[in-house]
Motif scaffolding. Structure first.
Motif, PDB file in Angstrom:
ATOM      1  N   GLU A  40      -5.652 -20.231 -60.006  1.00 51.72           N
ATOM      2  CA  GLU A  40      -5.673 -18.786 -59.813  1.00 51.72           C
ATOM      3  C   GLU A  40      -6.740 -18.436 -58.787  1.00 51.72           C
ATOM      4  N   ASP A  41      -6.455 -17.478 -57.927  1.00 51.12           N
ATOM      5  CA  ASP A  41      -7.425 -16.966 -56.971  1.00 51.12           C
ATOM      6  C   ASP A  41      -7.752 -15.531 -57.318  1.00 51.12           C
ATOM      7  N   ARG A  42      -8.981 -15.170 -57.101  1.00 52.14           N
ATOM      8  CA  ARG A  42      -9.416 -13.780 -57.266  1.00 52.14           C
ATOM      9  C   ARG A  42     -10.111 -13.357 -55.994  1.00 52.14           C
ATOM     10  N   PHE A  43      -9.687 -12.221 -55.456  1.00 51.08           N
ATOM     11  CA  PHE A  43     -10.252 -11.696 -54.217  1.00 51.08           C
ATOM     12  C   PHE A  43     -10.868 -10.333 -54.488  1.00 51.08           C
ATOM     13  N   TYR A  44     -11.967 -10.048 -53.818  1.00 49.95           N
ATOM     14  CA  TYR A  44     -12.703  -8.809 -54.029  1.00 49.95           C
ATOM     15  C   TYR A  44     -13.108  -8.192 -52.693  1.00 49.95           C
ATOM     16  N   LEU A  45     -13.071  -6.879 -52.629  1.00 49.64           N
ATOM     17  CA  LEU A  45     -13.648  -6.116 -51.522  1.00 49.64           C
ATOM     18  C   LEU A  45     -14.840  -5.381 -52.116  1.00 49.64           C
ATOM     19  N   THR A  46     -16.020  -5.684 -51.606  1.00 50.59           N
ATOM     20  CA  THR A  46     -17.254  -5.096 -52.115  1.00 50.59           C
ATOM     21  C   THR A  46     -17.977  -4.384 -50.986  1.00 50.59           C
ATOM     22  N   VAL A  47     -18.585  -3.262 -51.296  1.00 45.80           N
ATOM     23  CA  VAL A  47     -19.392  -2.498 -50.336  1.00 45.80           C
ATOM     24  C   VAL A  47     -20.804  -2.430 -50.883  1.00 45.80           C
ATOM     25  N   CYS A  48     -21.794  -2.624 -49.994  1.00 49.23           N
ATOM     26  CA  CYS A  48     -23.194  -2.547 -50.419  1.00 49.23           C
ATOM     27  C   CYS A  48     -24.021  -1.919 -49.304  1.00 49.23           C
ATOM     28  N   ASP A  49     -25.264  -1.578 -49.623  1.00 47.50           N
ATOM     29  CA  ASP A  49     -26.192  -1.088 -48.609  1.00 47.50           C
ATOM     30  C   ASP A  49     -26.525  -2.222 -47.638  1.00 47.50           C
ATOM     31  N   ALA A  50     -27.092  -1.886 -46.504  1.00 48.53           N
ATOM     32  CA  ALA A  50     -27.383  -2.880 -45.460  1.00 48.53           C
ATOM     33  C   ALA A  50     -28.286  -4.004 -45.953  1.00 48.53           C
ATOM     34  N   ASP A  51     -29.148  -3.736 -46.919  1.00 45.24           N
ATOM     35  CA  ASP A  51     -30.042  -4.769 -47.444  1.00 45.24           C
ATOM     36  C   ASP A  51     -29.430  -5.542 -48.616  1.00 45.24           C
ATOM     37  N   GLY A  52     -28.167  -5.293 -48.940  1.00 48.22           N
ATOM     38  CA  GLY A  52     -27.477  -5.989 -50.021  1.00 48.22           C
ATOM     39  C   GLY A  52     -27.589  -5.307 -51.370  1.00 48.22           C
ATOM     40  N   SER A  53     -28.342  -4.232 -51.459  1.00 47.78           N
ATOM     41  CA  SER A  53     -28.488  -3.538 -52.741  1.00 47.78           C
ATOM     42  C   SER A  53     -27.288  -2.627 -52.999  1.00 47.78           C
ATOM     43  N   ASN A  54     -27.153  -2.211 -54.232  1.00 51.35           N
ATOM     44  CA  ASN A  54     -26.095  -1.292 -54.665  1.00 51.35           C
ATOM     45  C   ASN A  54     -24.678  -1.793 -54.376  1.00 51.35           C
TER      46      ASN A  54
END
Length: 76
Positions: A40-54
């Protein structure tokens, strides 16, 4: 990016037009099981602040290894 499991990898990213955020696609592969004998594969689209937080996952999809994929990434 710190919260990803060890069986995952980032394969695409894009800076927001204003440079304050990053969107990235990452992939997690899971072992074979009864439901998905090829794995099984799981794919994600994630958005974060420029420093990787949030980090915030805005899209995810999972399914059989041979038929599941998020292919591209772009800001609108």
């Amino acid at each position: 990016l710190k919260e990803q499991p060890p069986n995952a990898e980032v394969y695409a990213f894009s800076w927001s037009p204003d440079g304050r955020r990053v969107a990235y696609l990452w992939h997690e592969w899971m072992p074979r099981n009864r439901v998905f004998p090829t794995g099984e594969d799981r794919f994600y689209l994630t958005v974060c602040d420029a420093d990787g937080s949030n980090p915030r996952t805005v899209l995810s999809v999972s399914g059989p290894r041979d038929r599941t994929f998020i292919a591209c990434l772009d800001w609108r």
